[in-house]
Design a protein around this motif. Structure first.
Motif, mmCIF file in Angstrom:
data_model
loop_
_atom_site.group_PDB
_atom_site.id
_atom_site.type_symbol
_atom_site.label_atom_id
_atom_site.label_comp_id
_atom_site.label_asym_id
_atom_site.label_seq_id
_atom_site.Cartn_x
_atom_site.Cartn_y
_atom_site.Cartn_z
ATOM 1 N N TYR A 64 0.836 -1.198 0.000
ATOM 2 C CA TYR A 64 0.000 0.000 0.000
ATOM 3 C C TYR A 64 0.874 1.253 0.000
ATOM 4 O O TYR A 64 0.652 2.189 -0.762
ATOM 5 N N GLN A 65 1.888 1.277 0.868
ATOM 6 C CA GLN A 65 2.766 2.434 0.948
ATOM 7 C C GLN A 65 3.571 2.608 -0.326
ATOM 8 O O GLN A 65 3.779 3.735 -0.783
ATOM 9 N N THR A 66 4.018 1.518 -0.922
ATOM 10 C CA THR A 66 4.784 1.595 -2.164
ATOM 11 C C THR A 66 3.939 2.213 -3.277
ATOM 12 O O THR A 66 4.413 3.058 -4.037
ATOM 13 N N ARG A 67 2.673 1.809 -3.355
ATOM 14 C CA ARG A 67 1.787 2.417 -4.359
ATOM 15 C C ARG A 67 1.665 3.921 -4.131
ATOM 16 O O ARG A 67 1.675 4.701 -5.070
ATOM 17 N N GLY A 68 1.577 4.334 -2.886
ATOM 18 C CA GLY A 68 1.501 5.757 -2.568
ATOM 19 C C GLY A 68 2.755 6.498 -2.983
ATOM 20 O O GLY A 68 2.693 7.613 -3.523
ATOM 21 N N LEU A 69 3.910 5.889 -2.742
ATOM 22 C CA LEU A 69 5.167 6.512 -3.154
ATOM 23 C C LEU A 69 5.246 6.652 -4.675
ATOM 24 O O LEU A 69 5.688 7.676 -5.192
ATOM 25 N N GLY B 100 3.274 9.524 -5.794
ATOM 26 C CA GLY B 100 4.003 10.770 -5.530
ATOM 27 C C GLY B 100 5.060 11.053 -6.587
ATOM 28 O O GLY B 100 5.245 12.203 -7.003
ATOM 29 N N ILE B 101 5.737 10.010 -7.050
ATOM 30 C CA ILE B 101 6.746 10.173 -8.103
ATOM 31 C C ILE B 101 6.080 10.635 -9.403
ATOM 32 O O ILE B 101 6.607 11.487 -10.121
ATOM 33 N N LYS B 102 4.900 10.086 -9.700
ATOM 34 C CA LYS B 102 4.168 10.526 -10.897
ATOM 35 C C LYS B 102 3.878 12.022 -10.842
ATOM 36 O O LYS B 102 4.006 12.732 -11.843
ATOM 37 N N GLU B 103 3.486 12.498 -9.671
ATOM 38 C CA GLU B 103 3.204 13.929 -9.515
ATOM 39 C C GLU B 103 4.462 14.761 -9.725
ATOM 40 O O GLU B 103 4.416 15.824 -10.348
ATOM 41 N N LEU C 258 7.701 7.585 -18.456
ATOM 42 C CA LEU C 258 7.935 7.314 -17.037
ATOM 43 C C LEU C 258 6.628 7.031 -16.297
ATOM 44 O O LEU C 258 6.562 6.118 -15.460
ATOM 45 N N LYS C 259 5.593 7.789 -16.599
ATOM 46 C CA LYS C 259 4.301 7.558 -15.938
ATOM 47 C C LYS C 259 3.716 6.201 -16.325
ATOM 48 O O LYS C 259 3.088 5.535 -15.497
ATOM 49 N N LYS D 162 2.475 -0.055 -10.396
ATOM 50 C CA LYS D 162 1.347 0.039 -9.472
ATOM 51 C C LYS D 162 0.347 -1.089 -9.708
ATOM 52 O O LYS D 162 -0.192 -1.664 -8.762
ATOM 53 N N GLU D 163 0.105 -1.419 -10.954
ATOM 54 C CA GLU D 163 -0.823 -2.499 -11.286
ATOM 55 C C GLU D 163 -0.281 -3.841 -10.794
ATOM 56 O O GLU D 163 -1.028 -4.659 -10.252
ATOM 57 N N ASN D 164 1.023 -4.062 -10.950
ATOM 58 C CA ASN D 164 1.635 -5.293 -10.435
ATOM 59 C C ASN D 164 1.490 -5.376 -8.917
ATOM 60 O O ASN D 164 1.204 -6.444 -8.370
ATOM 61 N N ILE D 165 1.685 -4.254 -8.240
ATOM 62 C CA ILE D 165 1.539 -4.226 -6.786
ATOM 63 C C ILE D 165 0.084 -4.498 -6.403
ATOM 64 O O ILE D 165 -0.186 -5.243 -5.472
ATOM 65 N N ARG D 166 -0.854 -3.907 -7.128
ATOM 66 C CA ARG D 166 -2.269 -4.137 -6.840
ATOM 67 C C ARG D 166 -2.602 -5.619 -6.968
ATOM 68 O O ARG D 166 -3.275 -6.201 -6.122
ATOM 69 N N LYS D 167 -2.087 -6.261 -8.012
ATOM 70 C CA LYS D 167 -2.328 -7.695 -8.212
ATOM 71 C C LYS D 167 -1.711 -8.513 -7.085
ATOM 72 O O LYS D 167 -2.331 -9.446 -6.572
ATOM 73 N N GLU D 168 -0.489 -8.153 -6.684
ATOM 74 C CA GLU D 168 0.178 -8.862 -5.583
ATOM 75 C C GLU D 168 -0.605 -8.677 -4.299
ATOM 76 O O GLU D 168 -0.790 -9.619 -3.544
ATOM 77 N N PHE D 169 -1.100 -7.469 -4.058
ATOM 78 C CA PHE D 169 -1.878 -7.179 -2.871
ATOM 79 C C PHE D 169 -3.168 -7.995 -2.859
ATOM 80 O O PHE D 169 -3.546 -8.562 -1.852
#
Length: 167
Positions: A118-123, A126-129, A148-149, A156-163
């Motif tokens: 969850y925190q990694t997705r948030g980070l 932030g990088i996208k911004e 880059l985006k 983020k999608e890979n993290i969502r799937k892992e989550f």
């Protein structure tokens, strides 16, 4: 077995109150003794987002070989307290009572593995911004920002799937 006997025992020894009191003492100690671990589990801690509830009270007999009315050392009553923080199941606090009502032990068990994801997705968001700000300031091209985006969105999608698979 008569369930009412366990209910009467729990009432007589005030285990509901004592389990919740034990939880708060355990949480306070955890926050002081393990501040980094505490912050990782209870990020931006605010008690109003913490929900605890007694999930169950159960009798445990450690070994059927020793079932004997005189052998009280291998029996205990466990109270399991469910812990939720910011609408996420974090884990359990478990407190063990002897049949005499004395507290024998207690443990805190973290069961939520999704926090880091969850925190990694948030980070990443932030990088996208930051990329968008750099693009708008002319520090990178629109094409670079787009590339880059896209990479970040894929991560983020890979993290969502892992989550999703970890719950």
């Amino acid at each position: 077995m008569i369930v009412q006997d366990l209910r009467n025992w729990a009432s007589k020894h005030n285990v509901r109150y004592r389990a919740l009191e034990g939880f708060w003492l355990n949480l306070k100690s955890y926050r002081i003794e393990e501040p980094e671990d505490f912050e990782e589990l209870f990020w931006n801690y605010d008690e109003k987002y913490l929900k605890i509830l007694i999930e169950n009270i159960s009798l445990h007999i450690k070994s059927l070989e020793y079932i004997d009315p005189n052998n009280k050392e291998l029996e205990n009553i466990e109270v399991k307290v469910r812990i939720e923080y910011r609408a996420n199941h974090i884990g359990y606090y478990r407190i063990f009572f002897g049949v005499n009502g004395e507290i024998e032990d207690d443990i805190f068990i973290s069961g939520w593995t999704g926090l880091r994801l969850y925190q990694t997705r948030g980070l990443l968001e932030g990088i996208k911004e930051e990329i968008e700000t750099e693009r708008m300031n002319g520090e990178i091209t629109e094409r670079e920002a787009f590339r880059l985006k896209a990479i970040i969105e894929a991560k983020k999608e890979n993290i969502r799937k892992e989550f999703s698979h970890s719950e």
